[in-house]
Each structure stands twice: as structure tokens, then as C-alpha cells.
Design a protein around this motif. Sequence first.
Motif, PDB file in Angstrom:
ATOM      1  N   THR A  62      -4.346 -18.758  17.601  1.00  0.00           N
ATOM      2  CA  THR A  62      -4.125 -17.422  17.041  1.00  0.00           C
ATOM      3  C   THR A  62      -5.458 -16.687  16.985  1.00  0.00           C
ATOM      4  O   THR A  62      -6.527 -17.309  16.908  1.00  0.00           O
ATOM      5  CB  THR A  62      -3.550 -17.460  15.601  1.00  0.00           C
ATOM      6  OG1 THR A  62      -4.469 -18.150  14.746  1.00  0.00           O
ATOM      7  CG2 THR A  62      -2.181 -18.113  15.558  1.00  0.00           C
ATOM      8  N   THR A  63      -5.378 -15.369  16.987  1.00  0.00           N
ATOM      9  CA  THR A  63      -6.579 -14.554  16.786  1.00  0.00           C
ATOM     10  C   THR A  63      -7.176 -14.837  15.416  1.00  0.00           C
ATOM     11  O   THR A  63      -8.400 -14.930  15.253  1.00  0.00           O
ATOM     12  CB  THR A  63      -6.230 -13.061  16.921  1.00  0.00           C
ATOM     13  OG1 THR A  63      -5.708 -12.818  18.229  1.00  0.00           O
ATOM     14  CG2 THR A  63      -7.451 -12.186  16.692  1.00  0.00           C
ATOM     15  N   LEU A  64      -6.305 -14.991  14.426  1.00  0.00           N
ATOM     16  CA  LEU A  64      -6.760 -15.267  13.064  1.00  0.00           C
ATOM     17  C   LEU A  64      -7.634 -16.513  13.004  1.00  0.00           C
ATOM     18  O   LEU A  64      -8.686 -16.516  12.335  1.00  0.00           O
ATOM     19  CB  LEU A  64      -5.555 -15.432  12.137  1.00  0.00           C
ATOM     20  CG  LEU A  64      -5.850 -15.920  10.718  1.00  0.00           C
ATOM     21  CD1 LEU A  64      -6.773 -14.948   9.989  1.00  0.00           C
ATOM     22  CD2 LEU A  64      -4.558 -16.132   9.949  1.00  0.00           C
ATOM     23  N   ALA A  65      -7.234 -17.575  13.678  1.00  0.00           N
ATOM     24  CA  ALA A  65      -8.009 -18.820  13.635  1.00  0.00           C
ATOM     25  C   ALA A  65      -9.427 -18.605  14.162  1.00  0.00           C
ATOM     26  O   ALA A  65     -10.396 -19.146  13.616  1.00  0.00           O
ATOM     27  CB  ALA A  65      -7.301 -19.906  14.436  1.00  0.00           C
ATOM     28  N   GLY A  66      -9.557 -17.809  15.219  1.00  0.00           N
ATOM     29  CA  GLY A  66     -10.883 -17.512  15.751  1.00  0.00           C
ATOM     30  C   GLY A  66     -11.713 -16.682  14.795  1.00  0.00           C
ATOM     31  O   GLY A  66     -12.919 -16.919  14.625  1.00  0.00           O
ATOM     32  N   LEU A  67     -11.077 -15.716  14.159  1.00  0.00           N
ATOM     33  CA  LEU A  67     -11.798 -14.877  13.199  1.00  0.00           C
ATOM     34  C   LEU A  67     -12.246 -15.677  11.980  1.00  0.00           C
ATOM     35  O   LEU A  67     -13.337 -15.452  11.442  1.00  0.00           O
ATOM     36  CB  LEU A  67     -10.910 -13.711  12.765  1.00  0.00           C
ATOM     37  CG  LEU A  67     -10.649 -12.643  13.829  1.00  0.00           C
ATOM     38  CD1 LEU A  67      -9.584 -11.665  13.352  1.00  0.00           C
ATOM     39  CD2 LEU A  67     -11.941 -11.897  14.173  1.00  0.00           C
ATOM     40  N   MET A  68     -11.423 -16.608  11.542  1.00  0.00           N
ATOM     41  CA  MET A  68     -11.815 -17.455  10.416  1.00  0.00           C
ATOM     42  C   MET A  68     -12.978 -18.364  10.798  1.00  0.00           C
ATOM     43  O   MET A  68     -13.891 -18.584   9.997  1.00  0.00           O
ATOM     44  CB  MET A  68     -10.616 -18.280   9.945  1.00  0.00           C
ATOM     45  CG  MET A  68      -9.523 -17.456   9.282  1.00  0.00           C
ATOM     46  SD  MET A  68      -8.070 -18.439   8.818  1.00  0.00           S
ATOM     47  CE  MET A  68      -8.771 -19.501   7.539  1.00  0.00           C
ATOM     48  N   LYS A  69     -12.955 -18.878  12.013  1.00  0.00           N
ATOM     49  CA  LYS A  69     -14.009 -19.787  12.467  1.00  0.00           C
ATOM     50  C   LYS A  69     -15.344 -19.068  12.636  1.00  0.00           C
ATOM     51  O   LYS A  69     -16.394 -19.564  12.212  1.00  0.00           O
ATOM     52  CB  LYS A  69     -13.601 -20.439  13.789  1.00  0.00           C
ATOM     53  CG  LYS A  69     -14.655 -21.382  14.381  1.00  0.00           C
ATOM     54  CD  LYS A  69     -14.154 -22.021  15.665  1.00  0.00           C
ATOM     55  CE  LYS A  69     -15.218 -22.909  16.302  1.00  0.00           C
ATOM     56  NZ  LYS A  69     -15.563 -24.076  15.465  1.00  0.00           N
ATOM     57  N   HIS A  70     -15.309 -17.890  13.247  1.00  0.00           N
ATOM     58  CA  HIS A  70     -16.553 -17.220  13.617  1.00  0.00           C
ATOM     59  C   HIS A  70     -17.032 -16.180  12.601  1.00  0.00           C
ATOM     60  O   HIS A  70     -18.223 -15.859  12.568  1.00  0.00           O
ATOM     61  CB  HIS A  70     -16.390 -16.552  14.984  1.00  0.00           C
ATOM     62  CG  HIS A  70     -16.219 -17.525  16.106  1.00  0.00           C
ATOM     63  ND1 HIS A  70     -17.261 -18.264  16.618  1.00  0.00           N
ATOM     64  CD2 HIS A  70     -15.113 -17.898  16.806  1.00  0.00           C
ATOM     65  CE1 HIS A  70     -16.812 -19.044  17.594  1.00  0.00           C
ATOM     66  NE2 HIS A  70     -15.515 -18.839  17.727  1.00  0.00           N
ATOM     67  N   TYR A  71     -16.101 -15.663  11.784  1.00  0.00           N
ATOM     68  CA  TYR A  71     -16.484 -14.598  10.859  1.00  0.00           C
ATOM     69  C   TYR A  71     -16.068 -14.863   9.417  1.00  0.00           C
ATOM     70  O   TYR A  71     -16.331 -14.037   8.543  1.00  0.00           O
ATOM     71  CB  TYR A  71     -15.879 -13.260  11.316  1.00  0.00           C
ATOM     72  CG  TYR A  71     -16.443 -12.774  12.629  1.00  0.00           C
ATOM     73  CD1 TYR A  71     -17.645 -12.075  12.677  1.00  0.00           C
ATOM     74  CD2 TYR A  71     -15.771 -13.021  13.826  1.00  0.00           C
ATOM     75  CE1 TYR A  71     -18.165 -11.623  13.883  1.00  0.00           C
ATOM     76  CE2 TYR A  71     -16.277 -12.576  15.040  1.00  0.00           C
ATOM     77  CZ  TYR A  71     -17.479 -11.881  15.060  1.00  0.00           C
ATOM     78  OH  TYR A  71     -17.993 -11.438  16.254  1.00  0.00           O
TER      79      TYR A  71
END
Length: 218
Positions: A62-71
Motif C-alpha cells: 500500500t502507499t500508506l505502508a511506504g509513507l509510514m516507513k519513510h516519513y
Amino acid sequence: MQQAFSHIDTWIFDLDNTLYPPQAALFDQIETLMVQYMTETLAIDTKTANALRRDYWVKYGTTLAGLMKHYAIEPEDFMQQVHDINLDHLESDEQLQNRIADLPGRKIIYTNGSRNHAERVCAARGITNAFDEIYGVEDANYIPKPRADAFEMVFEKAKVNAKTSAFFEDEARNLEIPKTWGVTTVHIGAHDDAHYIDFRDTDLSVFLSRLHTAGFRA
């Protein structure tokens, strides 16, 4: 076909583009809101945000998972904003409601979206009463399908026996882990030759109609 499902007592359904047709284009709205959220929160331009949105979906589920990981963004705020979509054009489907309700055993929704999003979509489709339980990405601590630990958390909470369960999903990659555990997998969407898909159809309601016609009823 009926024999292949005769042991099933738990029916698990993805939500988006599975319980409604892709032509409803709900994800077009969601993706627009994702890009808007990213441009405002990360202070990046639209082109960069859209590229990141797609890249994170491919890499992390998910896009959310990437945003949580990186930001380290707050998932609740993100989910609330991107699911604030218009459902007025989504048509009620009594036939689908009945075909799901007639399946023997529990009927569960498991989505990478939020429970609230699933509840809104089901209400708009008129299929709420067909389901016993709804699980959203928050029930897996915002870890998305296709990760194994996401399935482990939700299956444990729902007390799912993989070997007596069927899973209907439009994203083929989300069927691979369940298949290794013994889940009967059904891909709803454009044809995919993945070896972990047991059955395929472009339309969930049509598939369930075929299943019932084969003599499989509650």
C-alpha cells in the motif's frame, strides 16, 4: 466446481474492485486524494507524489505502508482523508447481497482499506447484511496484504482455519500467501496465470451464481 468448495465454512472477500465493479472508479478518487495528501504533507509536487504513490504500492503493498516507513506519517489521518470519497454513483446490488448471504458459513471482509471505508461501501452497495465481520488494515497494525504477518494477524483475530476457507481478491499477488496455507483462492479480475490461483472470473456475482447453480447452497 461444487465439490471444490464443499469443505468451505469461511468465505473471505476483499473489498475494493471485488465487491463492486472496477468501472465504479472509486480508486480514481482515492488516488487523487492520496496525491493531494502527499503534496500537502510532504511538500512535494504532484508528479513526484504520484510517482511515490505508485512506487510505494508496488514495493510495500500500500502507499500508506511506504509513507509510514519513510516519513512516519500517522495512518489514521491518512486513511480518513483518502477515503473521504463520493459514493453516490455506487449502485445497490441485491443480487450480490443474496448470493453472498446464501453461502454456508461465515462471510468476512478483509481489506487493505479501513473498516469505516468498507462499511460505507457496503452500505452504498446494499450488501452490509451479507457479512458477519469486517477487518481493515488497522486490524493488522497497518501492515498490508500481501505480507504474511498481515494475514497472520487478521486470520488469528478472525479465528480463520485456512484449510476450510475461500478468499476472493482482485489483486492476484494477495492470494499467494493464503494459498500456501491451504486457502482456496479465487481471483476476480483480468486473467492472471499465477499458479496460486485456483479459480478465476471477471465478476464476483457471476462466479457465485455459477457456484450456486452447481447445487451449493446453505
